[in-house]
Motif scaffolding. Structure first.
Motif, PDB file in Angstrom:
ATOM      1  N   TRP A   9       0.837  -1.190   0.000  1.00 24.29           N
ATOM      2  CA  TRP A   9       0.000   0.000   0.000  1.00 24.29           C
ATOM      3  C   TRP A   9       0.876   1.247   0.000  1.00 24.29           C
ATOM      4  CZ3 TRP A   9      -4.954  -0.784  -0.945  1.00 24.29           C
ATOM      5  CH2 TRP A   9      -5.470  -2.051  -0.692  1.00 24.29           C
ATOM      6  N   ALA A  10       0.367   2.296  -0.616  1.00 24.91           N
ATOM      7  CA  ALA A  10       0.972   3.631  -0.610  1.00 24.91           C
ATOM      8  C   ALA A  10       2.455   3.598  -1.009  1.00 24.91           C
ATOM      9  CB  ALA A  10       0.750   4.301   0.748  1.00 24.91           C
ATOM     10  N   ALA A  11       3.353   4.096  -0.148  1.00 21.22           N
ATOM     11  CA  ALA A  11       4.783   4.180  -0.479  1.00 21.22           C
ATOM     12  C   ALA A  11       5.394   2.804  -0.735  1.00 21.22           C
ATOM     13  CB  ALA A  11       5.545   4.883   0.642  1.00 21.22           C
ATOM     14  N   ALA A  12       4.894   1.769  -0.063  1.00 17.75           N
ATOM     15  CA  ALA A  12       5.406   0.417  -0.297  1.00 17.75           C
ATOM     16  C   ALA A  12       5.043  -0.045  -1.709  1.00 17.75           C
ATOM     17  CB  ALA A  12       4.854  -0.550   0.745  1.00 17.75           C
ATOM     18  N   LYS A  13       3.840   0.266  -2.143  1.00 13.13           N
ATOM     19  CA  LYS A  13       3.409  -0.093  -3.502  1.00 13.13           C
ATOM     20  C   LYS A  13       4.257   0.641  -4.533  1.00 13.13           C
ATOM     21  CE  LYS A  13      -0.718   0.086  -6.415  1.00 13.13           C
ATOM     22  NZ  LYS A  13      -2.159   0.453  -6.440  1.00 13.13           N
ATOM     23  N   ALA A  15       7.307   1.750  -4.144  1.00 13.00           N
ATOM     24  CA  ALA A  15       8.676   1.231  -4.104  1.00 13.00           C
ATOM     25  C   ALA A  15       8.784  -0.160  -4.731  1.00 13.00           C
ATOM     26  CB  ALA A  15       9.185   1.201  -2.665  1.00 13.00           C
ATOM     27  N   ALA A  16       7.744  -0.978  -4.554  1.00 11.86           N
ATOM     28  CA  ALA A  16       7.762  -2.330  -5.123  1.00 11.86           C
ATOM     29  C   ALA A  16       7.478  -2.315  -6.618  1.00 11.86           C
ATOM     30  CB  ALA A  16       6.734  -3.213  -4.416  1.00 11.86           C
ATOM     31  N   GLY A  17       6.720  -1.322  -7.066  1.00 10.73           N
ATOM     32  CA  GLY A  17       6.347  -1.256  -8.478  1.00 10.73           C
ATOM     33  C   GLY A  17       5.203  -2.189  -8.846  1.00 10.73           C
ATOM     34  N   VAL A  18       4.619  -2.849  -7.850  1.00 12.44           N
ATOM     35  CA  VAL A  18       3.464  -3.732  -8.047  1.00 12.44           C
ATOM     36  C   VAL A  18       2.551  -3.586  -6.837  1.00 12.44           C
ATOM     37  CG1 VAL A  18       4.697  -5.434  -9.464  1.00 12.44           C
ATOM     38  CG2 VAL A  18       4.610  -5.726  -6.996  1.00 12.44           C
ATOM     39  N   ALA A  19       1.288  -3.931  -7.006  1.00 12.26           N
ATOM     40  CA  ALA A  19       0.332  -3.868  -5.902  1.00 12.26           C
ATOM     41  C   ALA A  19       0.412  -5.098  -5.009  1.00 12.26           C
ATOM     42  CB  ALA A  19      -1.089  -3.712  -6.439  1.00 12.26           C
ATOM     43  N   GLU A  20       0.725  -6.241  -5.609  1.00 11.78           N
ATOM     44  CA  GLU A  20       0.828  -7.474  -4.826  1.00 11.78           C
ATOM     45  C   GLU A  20       1.636  -8.498  -5.591  1.00 11.78           C
ATOM     46  OE1 GLU A  20      -3.151 -10.012  -5.830  1.00 11.78           O
ATOM     47  OE2 GLU A  20      -3.413  -8.330  -4.460  1.00 11.78           O
ATOM     48  N   GLY A  41      16.223  -2.260  -2.917  1.00  8.72           N
ATOM     49  CA  GLY A  41      16.436  -0.813  -2.850  1.00  8.72           C
ATOM     50  C   GLY A  41      15.492  -0.099  -1.910  1.00  8.72           C
ATOM     51  N   GLU A  42      14.692   0.784  -2.461  1.00 13.17           N
ATOM     52  CA  GLU A  42      13.810   1.647  -1.683  1.00 13.17           C
ATOM     53  C   GLU A  42      12.812   0.860  -0.834  1.00 13.17           C
ATOM     54  OE1 GLU A  42      12.085   5.036  -0.055  1.00 13.17           O
ATOM     55  OE2 GLU A  42      14.009   4.753  -1.049  1.00 13.17           O
ATOM     56  N   LEU A  43      12.264  -0.227  -1.361  1.00 11.90           N
ATOM     57  CA  LEU A  43      11.270  -0.984  -0.594  1.00 11.90           C
ATOM     58  C   LEU A  43      11.866  -1.527   0.699  1.00 11.90           C
ATOM     59  CD1 LEU A  43       8.433  -2.038  -0.238  1.00 11.90           C
ATOM     60  CD2 LEU A  43       9.057  -4.016  -1.634  1.00 11.90           C
ATOM     61  N   ALA A  44      13.092  -1.978   0.663  1.00 15.94           N
ATOM     62  CA  ALA A  44      13.740  -2.474   1.889  1.00 15.94           C
ATOM     63  C   ALA A  44      13.784  -1.377   2.954  1.00 15.94           C
ATOM     64  CB  ALA A  44      15.142  -2.986   1.575  1.00 15.94           C
ATOM     65  N   ARG A  45      14.003  -0.143   2.546  1.00 12.62           N
ATOM     66  CA  ARG A  45      14.020   0.984   3.490  1.00 12.62           C
ATOM     67  C   ARG A  45      12.612   1.316   3.975  1.00 12.62           C
ATOM     68  NH1 ARG A  45      18.063   2.106  -0.085  1.00 12.62           N
ATOM     69  NH2 ARG A  45      16.814   3.367  -1.493  1.00 12.62           N
ATOM     70  N   VAL A  46      11.632   1.268   3.073  1.00 10.92           N
ATOM     71  CA  VAL A  46      10.242   1.554   3.445  1.00 10.92           C
ATOM     72  C   VAL A  46       9.742   0.538   4.479  1.00 10.92           C
ATOM     73  CG1 VAL A  46       7.857   1.621   2.575  1.00 10.92           C
ATOM     74  CG2 VAL A  46       9.684   2.737   1.287  1.00 10.92           C
TER      75      VAL A  46
END
Length: 84
Positions: A9-13, A15-20, A41-46
């Motif tokens: 959701w939100a910033a995690a989505k 950063a992942a570039g996908v919804a699920e 990258g970014e998702l690991a930080r989020v």
């Protein structure tokens, strides 16, 4: 190992570039390790700032190694939200 769906959701989505996406893991810790491996990258930080729901139930402060996942379950990744 359980087959689960991780929903972002939100910033995690963003950063992942996908919804699920699907993962196989026995615990929340294993699922998050797999997410970090796939998205280093970014998702690991989020993820450091996120809260999690497992099949709709909040994880809260429970140790992620102790949170068991169930076959067909869902892990919701919730970054902090602004507003109320």
């Amino acid at each position: 190992m359980a087959k689960v769906t991780v929903r972002y959701w939100a910033a995690a989505k963003a950063a992942a570039g996908v919804a699920e996406e699907p993962y196989e893991a026995g615990t929340l810790a294993e699922a998050l390790d797999a997410v970090r491996e796939r998205h280093p990258g970014e998702l690991a930080r989020v993820l450091l700032r996120c809260s999690f729901l497992i099949d709709g139930d909040p994880v809260g402060t429970r140790d992620h190694d102790m949170v068991r996942l169930t076959e067909g379950g869902t892990v919701e990744v919730l970054p902090p939200f602004a507003g109320g």
